[in-house]
Design a protein around this motif. Sequence first.
Motif, PDB file in Angstrom:
ATOM      1  N   PRO A  50       0.833  -1.153   0.039  1.00 13.91           N
ATOM      2  CA  PRO A  50       0.062   0.123  -0.065  1.00 13.91           C
ATOM      3  C   PRO A  50       0.841   1.140  -0.002  1.00 13.91           C
ATOM      4  CG  PRO A  50      -0.896  -1.667   1.549  1.00 13.91           C
ATOM      5  CD  PRO A  50       0.222  -2.097   0.970  1.00 13.91           C
ATOM      6  N   GLY A  51       0.505   2.373  -0.909  1.00 10.64           N
ATOM      7  CA  GLY A  51       1.118   3.688  -0.966  1.00 10.64           C
ATOM      8  C   GLY A  51       2.537   3.519  -1.907  1.00 10.64           C
ATOM      9  N   ALA A  81      -7.563   0.513  -6.666  1.00  7.95           N
ATOM     10  CA  ALA A  81      -6.439   0.774  -5.629  1.00  7.95           C
ATOM     11  C   ALA A  81      -5.248   1.158  -6.438  1.00  7.95           C
ATOM     12  CB  ALA A  81      -6.369  -0.468  -4.933  1.00  7.95           C
ATOM     13  N   PHE A  82      -5.209   1.227  -7.610  1.00  8.26           N
ATOM     14  CA  PHE A  82      -4.031   1.522  -8.588  1.00  8.26           C
ATOM     15  C   PHE A  82      -4.307   2.791  -9.649  1.00  8.26           C
ATOM     16  CE2 PHE A  82      -0.799   0.795 -12.016  1.00  8.26           C
ATOM     17  CZ  PHE A  82       0.180   0.540 -11.390  1.00  8.26           C
ATOM     18  N   THR A  83      -3.344   3.603  -9.461  1.00  4.96           N
ATOM     19  CA  THR A  83      -3.410   4.635 -10.200  1.00  4.96           C
ATOM     20  C   THR A  83      -2.128   4.541 -11.318  1.00  4.96           C
ATOM     21  OG1 THR A  83      -4.171   6.134  -8.745  1.00  4.96           O
ATOM     22  CG2 THR A  83      -3.203   7.235 -10.546  1.00  4.96           C
ATOM     23  N   ILE A  84      -2.815   4.714 -12.530  1.00  2.95           N
ATOM     24  CA  ILE A  84      -1.517   4.618 -13.572  1.00  2.95           C
ATOM     25  C   ILE A  84      -0.737   5.732 -13.847  1.00  2.95           C
ATOM     26  CG2 ILE A  84      -1.150   3.799 -16.139  1.00  2.95           C
ATOM     27  CD1 ILE A  84      -3.663   2.116 -15.781  1.00  2.95           C
ATOM     28  N   ASP A  85       0.446   5.512 -13.861  1.00  2.00           N
ATOM     29  CA  ASP A  85       1.474   6.476 -14.304  1.00  2.00           C
ATOM     30  C   ASP A  85       1.985   6.390 -15.794  1.00  2.00           C
ATOM     31  OD1 ASP A  85       3.246   8.735 -13.658  1.00  2.00           O
ATOM     32  OD2 ASP A  85       4.759   7.291 -14.339  1.00  2.00           O
ATOM     33  N   SER A  86       2.479   5.295 -16.210  1.00  2.00           N
ATOM     34  CA  SER A  86       2.540   4.706 -17.492  1.00  2.00           C
ATOM     35  C   SER A  86       2.390   3.514 -18.078  1.00  2.00           C
ATOM     36  CB  SER A  86       4.188   5.414 -17.931  1.00  2.00           C
ATOM     37  OG  SER A  86       5.044   4.647 -16.917  1.00  2.00           O
ATOM     38  N   CYS A  87       2.268   3.478 -19.326  1.00  2.00           N
ATOM     39  CA  CYS A  87       2.229   2.121 -20.100  1.00  2.00           C
ATOM     40  C   CYS A  87       3.018   2.064 -21.292  1.00  2.00           C
ATOM     41  CB  CYS A  87       0.823   1.929 -20.615  1.00  2.00           C
ATOM     42  SG  CYS A  87      -0.395   1.479 -19.094  1.00  2.00           S
ATOM     43  N   TYR A  88       3.894   1.043 -21.459  1.00  2.00           N
ATOM     44  CA  TYR A  88       4.724   0.938 -22.616  1.00  2.00           C
ATOM     45  C   TYR A  88       4.642  -0.623 -23.244  1.00  2.00           C
ATOM     46  CZ  TYR A  88       7.043   5.138 -21.132  1.00  2.00           C
ATOM     47  OH  TYR A  88       7.320   6.441 -20.914  1.00  2.00           O
ATOM     48  N   MET A  89       4.950  -0.686 -24.507  1.00  2.00           N
ATOM     49  CA  MET A  89       5.234  -2.238 -24.883  1.00  2.00           C
ATOM     50  C   MET A  89       6.878  -2.323 -24.945  1.00  2.00           C
ATOM     51  SD  MET A  89       2.661  -3.406 -27.769  1.00  2.00           S
ATOM     52  CE  MET A  89       3.244  -5.065 -27.662  1.00  2.00           C
ATOM     53  N   ALA A 135      -4.550   3.327   0.913  1.00  2.00           N
ATOM     54  CA  ALA A 135      -5.634   2.768   1.478  1.00  2.00           C
ATOM     55  C   ALA A 135      -5.976   1.221   0.713  1.00  2.00           C
ATOM     56  CB  ALA A 135      -6.883   3.879   1.249  1.00  2.00           C
ATOM     57  N   ALA A 136      -5.054   0.856   0.001  1.00  2.00           N
ATOM     58  CA  ALA A 136      -5.416  -0.498  -0.662  1.00  2.00           C
ATOM     59  C   ALA A 136      -5.541  -1.504   0.267  1.00  2.00           C
ATOM     60  CB  ALA A 136      -4.331  -0.752  -1.422  1.00  2.00           C
ATOM     61  N   GLN A 137      -6.578  -2.603   0.244  1.00  2.00           N
ATOM     62  CA  GLN A 137      -6.608  -3.755   0.959  1.00  2.00           C
ATOM     63  C   GLN A 137      -5.789  -4.684   0.664  1.00  2.00           C
ATOM     64  OE1 GLN A 137      -9.210  -3.855   3.578  1.00  2.00           O
ATOM     65  NE2 GLN A 137      -9.387  -1.703   3.307  1.00  2.00           N
ATOM     66  N   LEU A 138      -5.217  -5.245   1.647  1.00  2.00           N
ATOM     67  CA  LEU A 138      -4.278  -6.490   1.356  1.00  2.00           C
ATOM     68  C   LEU A 138      -5.008  -7.386   0.571  1.00  2.00           C
ATOM     69  CD1 LEU A 138      -2.401  -6.918   4.806  1.00  2.00           C
ATOM     70  CD2 LEU A 138      -1.801  -5.489   2.388  1.00  2.00           C
ATOM     71  N   GLY A 139      -4.296  -8.190  -0.453  1.00  2.00           N
ATOM     72  CA  GLY A 139      -5.137  -9.184  -1.348  1.00  2.00           C
ATOM     73  C   GLY A 139      -4.786  -8.426  -2.926  1.00  2.00           C
ATOM     74  N   PRO A 140      -5.592  -9.192  -3.793  1.00  2.00           N
ATOM     75  CA  PRO A 140      -5.356  -9.030  -5.218  1.00  2.00           C
ATOM     76  C   PRO A 140      -5.895  -7.856  -5.876  1.00  2.00           C
ATOM     77  CG  PRO A 140      -6.973 -10.338  -5.073  1.00  2.00           C
ATOM     78  CD  PRO A 140      -6.697 -10.314  -3.722  1.00  2.00           C
ATOM     79  N   VAL A 161      -2.483  -8.573  -9.405  1.00  3.09           N
ATOM     80  CA  VAL A 161      -1.343  -8.150  -8.851  1.00  3.09           C
ATOM     81  C   VAL A 161      -1.428  -8.132  -7.341  1.00  3.09           C
ATOM     82  CG1 VAL A 161       0.546  -6.408  -8.437  1.00  3.09           C
ATOM     83  CG2 VAL A 161      -0.494  -6.939 -10.722  1.00  3.09           C
ATOM     84  N   PRO A 162      -0.933  -9.029  -6.447  1.00  2.06           N
ATOM     85  CA  PRO A 162      -1.070  -8.976  -4.861  1.00  2.06           C
ATOM     86  C   PRO A 162      -0.795  -7.845  -4.162  1.00  2.06           C
ATOM     87  CG  PRO A 162       0.547 -10.768  -5.438  1.00  2.06           C
ATOM     88  CD  PRO A 162      -0.070 -10.117  -6.881  1.00  2.06           C
ATOM     89  N   VAL A 163      -1.585  -7.327  -3.430  1.00  7.97           N
ATOM     90  CA  VAL A 163      -1.139  -6.177  -2.524  1.00  7.97           C
ATOM     91  C   VAL A 163      -0.641  -6.952  -1.062  1.00  7.97           C
ATOM     92  CG1 VAL A 163      -1.770  -4.042  -1.305  1.00  7.97           C
ATOM     93  CG2 VAL A 163      -2.469  -4.595  -3.594  1.00  7.97           C
ATOM     94  N   GLU A 164       0.436  -6.634  -0.620  1.00  8.21           N
ATOM     95  CA  GLU A 164       1.067  -7.415   0.451  1.00  8.21           C
ATOM     96  C   GLU A 164       1.349  -6.437   1.468  1.00  8.21           C
ATOM     97  OE1 GLU A 164       3.318 -10.879  -0.356  1.00  8.21           O
ATOM     98  OE2 GLU A 164       2.506 -10.840  -2.304  1.00  8.21           O
TER      99      GLU A 164
END
Length: 167
Positions: A50-51, A81-89, A135-140, A161-164
Amino acid sequence: TAFGEAAREPRVQLRQFWARRRRQRHRKEDELAVLVEIVDDSNGDGKANPGEFITFNVYGQNTGSAKAMGLWTMKDLTDDAFTIDSCYMVKGESFSKCDSQCSCHNVFESIKQDIEANETSEHPMLRMSGTVSGAAQLGPMTFQMTITDKFQNTWFDTFEVPVEASE
Protein backbone atom coordinates in the motif's frame (compact mmCIF):
# COMPACT_ATOMS: atom_id res chain seq x y z
CA THR A 1 -29.10 -13.48 -65.04
CA ALA A 2 -28.88 -17.01 -63.76
CA PHE A 3 -25.30 -17.26 -65.02
CA GLY A 4 -24.24 -14.13 -63.09
CA GLU A 5 -25.89 -15.33 -59.86
CA ALA A 6 -24.27 -18.75 -60.10
CA ALA A 7 -20.87 -17.20 -60.74
CA ARG A 8 -21.07 -15.04 -57.59
CA GLU A 9 -22.21 -17.79 -55.25
CA PRO A 10 -18.96 -19.85 -55.04
CA ARG A 11 -16.89 -16.73 -54.25
CA VAL A 12 -19.19 -15.87 -51.35
CA GLN A 13 -18.96 -19.41 -50.02
CA LEU A 14 -15.17 -19.39 -50.35
CA ARG A 15 -14.92 -16.05 -48.52
CA GLN A 16 -17.16 -17.36 -45.73
CA PHE A 17 -15.07 -20.53 -45.45
CA TRP A 18 -11.81 -18.59 -45.07
CA ALA A 19 -13.31 -16.14 -42.59
CA ARG A 20 -14.70 -19.03 -40.53
CA ARG A 21 -11.37 -20.87 -40.67
CA ARG A 22 -9.45 -17.73 -39.61
CA ARG A 23 -11.73 -17.22 -36.58
CA GLN A 24 -11.32 -20.84 -35.53
CA ARG A 25 -7.56 -20.55 -35.78
CA HIS A 26 -7.16 -17.26 -33.91
CA ARG A 27 -10.16 -16.60 -31.67
CA LYS A 28 -10.27 -19.47 -29.20
CA GLU A 29 -10.64 -18.09 -25.69
CA ASP A 30 -7.83 -20.23 -24.32
CA GLU A 31 -5.18 -19.48 -26.93
CA LEU A 32 -3.59 -16.44 -25.28
CA ALA A 33 -3.09 -15.79 -21.59
CA VAL A 34 -0.88 -13.46 -19.55
CA LEU A 35 1.76 -13.83 -16.85
CA VAL A 36 2.70 -10.94 -14.53
CA GLU A 37 6.01 -10.04 -12.88
CA ILE A 38 6.75 -7.07 -10.57
CA VAL A 39 10.07 -5.63 -11.77
CA ASP A 40 10.43 -2.52 -9.61
CA ASP A 41 8.94 -1.24 -6.37
CA SER A 42 9.78 1.67 -4.08
CA ASN A 43 11.15 -0.33 -1.15
CA GLY A 44 12.78 -3.11 -3.18
CA ASP A 45 11.01 -6.06 -1.54
CA GLY A 46 9.56 -7.29 -4.87
CA LYS A 47 5.98 -6.87 -3.67
CA ALA A 48 3.19 -4.35 -4.20
CA ASN A 49 2.65 -2.61 -0.87
CA PRO A 50 0.00 0.00 0.00
CA GLY A 51 1.22 3.50 -0.94
CA GLU A 52 4.05 2.20 -3.11
CA PHE A 53 5.05 3.08 -6.69
CA ILE A 54 5.49 -0.15 -8.69
CA THR A 55 6.29 -1.28 -12.20
CA PHE A 56 5.16 -4.65 -13.51
CA ASN A 57 5.54 -6.52 -16.76
CA VAL A 58 2.79 -8.51 -18.45
CA TYR A 59 3.95 -11.34 -20.73
CA GLY A 60 1.82 -13.07 -23.33
CA GLN A 61 1.52 -16.84 -23.31
CA ASN A 62 0.31 -18.57 -26.48
CA THR A 63 -1.32 -21.84 -25.42
CA GLY A 64 -2.82 -22.40 -28.87
CA SER A 65 -1.59 -24.40 -31.82
CA ALA A 66 -0.89 -21.50 -34.22
CA LYS A 67 1.63 -18.65 -34.17
CA ALA A 68 0.09 -15.38 -32.92
CA MET A 69 1.40 -12.42 -34.93
CA GLY A 70 1.53 -8.64 -34.57
CA LEU A 71 0.21 -8.62 -31.01
CA TRP A 72 -0.52 -5.46 -29.05
CA THR A 73 -2.31 -4.89 -25.74
CA MET A 74 -4.90 -2.58 -24.26
CA LYS A 75 -5.81 -2.21 -20.61
CA ASP A 76 -9.58 -2.57 -20.20
CA LEU A 77 -10.01 -2.28 -16.46
CA THR A 78 -7.73 -1.10 -13.69
CA ASP A 79 -8.33 -1.87 -10.04
CA ASP A 80 -9.49 1.20 -8.09
CA ALA A 81 -6.52 0.74 -5.75
CA PHE A 82 -4.03 1.48 -8.58
CA THR A 83 -3.32 4.78 -10.33
CA ILE A 84 -1.53 4.37 -13.65
CA ASP A 85 1.45 6.59 -14.36
CA SER A 86 2.58 5.07 -17.69
CA CYS A 87 2.25 2.09 -20.02
CA TYR A 88 4.76 0.83 -22.59
CA MET A 89 5.27 -2.11 -24.90
CA VAL A 90 8.79 -3.49 -24.72
CA LYS A 91 10.84 -5.47 -27.21
CA GLY A 92 14.48 -6.03 -26.43
CA GLU A 93 15.96 -2.68 -25.47
CA SER A 94 13.21 -0.75 -27.29
CA PHE A 95 10.23 0.84 -25.56
CA SER A 96 7.18 2.34 -27.21
CA LYS A 97 4.80 4.44 -25.10
CA CYS A 98 1.13 3.50 -25.19
CA ASP A 99 -1.58 6.17 -25.12
CA SER A 100 -3.01 7.75 -21.95
CA GLN A 101 -5.67 5.00 -21.70
CA CYS A 102 -2.98 2.28 -21.81
CA SER A 103 -3.91 1.19 -25.33
CA CYS A 104 -0.84 0.18 -27.30
CA HIS A 105 -2.52 0.25 -30.73
CA ASN A 106 -0.28 3.18 -31.67
CA VAL A 107 3.11 1.53 -31.03
CA PHE A 108 5.59 0.95 -33.83
CA GLU A 109 4.96 -2.23 -35.82
CA SER A 110 8.49 -3.37 -34.93
CA ILE A 111 7.48 -3.41 -31.23
CA LYS A 112 4.38 -5.55 -31.75
CA GLN A 113 5.13 -9.15 -30.93
CA ASP A 114 4.82 -12.58 -32.48
CA ILE A 115 4.52 -15.58 -30.17
CA GLU A 116 4.99 -19.13 -31.39
CA ALA A 117 2.47 -21.79 -30.38
CA ASN A 118 2.97 -23.08 -26.83
CA GLU A 119 5.48 -20.32 -26.03
CA THR A 120 5.63 -17.32 -23.70
CA SER A 121 6.69 -13.94 -25.06
CA GLU A 122 10.37 -13.23 -24.63
CA HIS A 123 9.66 -9.56 -23.91
CA PRO A 124 6.85 -7.91 -21.94
CA MET A 125 3.76 -7.15 -24.00
CA LEU A 126 2.96 -4.41 -21.50
CA ARG A 127 4.98 -2.60 -18.85
CA MET A 128 2.73 -0.66 -16.48
CA SER A 129 3.88 1.74 -13.76
CA GLY A 130 1.81 3.45 -11.12
CA THR A 131 0.95 3.87 -7.47
CA VAL A 132 -0.86 1.46 -5.19
CA SER A 133 -3.28 3.43 -3.01
CA GLY A 134 -2.20 3.90 0.59
CA ALA A 135 -5.69 2.71 1.53
CA ALA A 136 -5.44 -0.44 -0.62
CA GLN A 137 -6.69 -3.60 1.06
CA LEU A 138 -4.25 -6.49 1.29
CA GLY A 139 -5.11 -9.01 -1.40
CA PRO A 140 -5.30 -8.98 -5.19
CA MET A 141 -5.64 -5.92 -7.41
CA THR A 142 -7.52 -7.03 -10.52
CA PHE A 143 -6.82 -5.86 -14.07
CA GLN A 144 -8.40 -6.78 -17.39
CA MET A 145 -6.74 -6.46 -20.76
CA THR A 146 -7.35 -7.15 -24.41
CA ILE A 147 -4.74 -8.61 -26.73
CA THR A 148 -5.22 -7.90 -30.44
CA ASP A 149 -3.35 -9.47 -33.34
CA LYS A 150 -2.55 -8.13 -36.80
CA PHE A 151 -5.77 -9.70 -38.14
CA GLN A 152 -7.82 -7.70 -35.56
CA ASN A 153 -8.74 -10.85 -33.63
CA THR A 154 -9.00 -10.26 -29.89
CA TRP A 155 -8.48 -12.20 -26.68
CA PHE A 156 -9.44 -11.05 -23.19
CA ASP A 157 -7.71 -11.90 -19.95
CA THR A 158 -7.85 -10.92 -16.30
CA PHE A 159 -4.79 -10.88 -14.11
CA GLU A 160 -4.02 -10.00 -10.52
CA VAL A 161 -1.20 -8.23 -8.74
CA PRO A 162 -1.22 -9.07 -5.02
CA VAL A 163 -1.00 -6.24 -2.48
CA GLU A 164 0.99 -7.41 0.51
CA ALA A 165 2.13 -5.88 3.79
CA SER A 166 5.63 -4.39 3.91
CA GLU A 167 8.24 -6.49 5.63
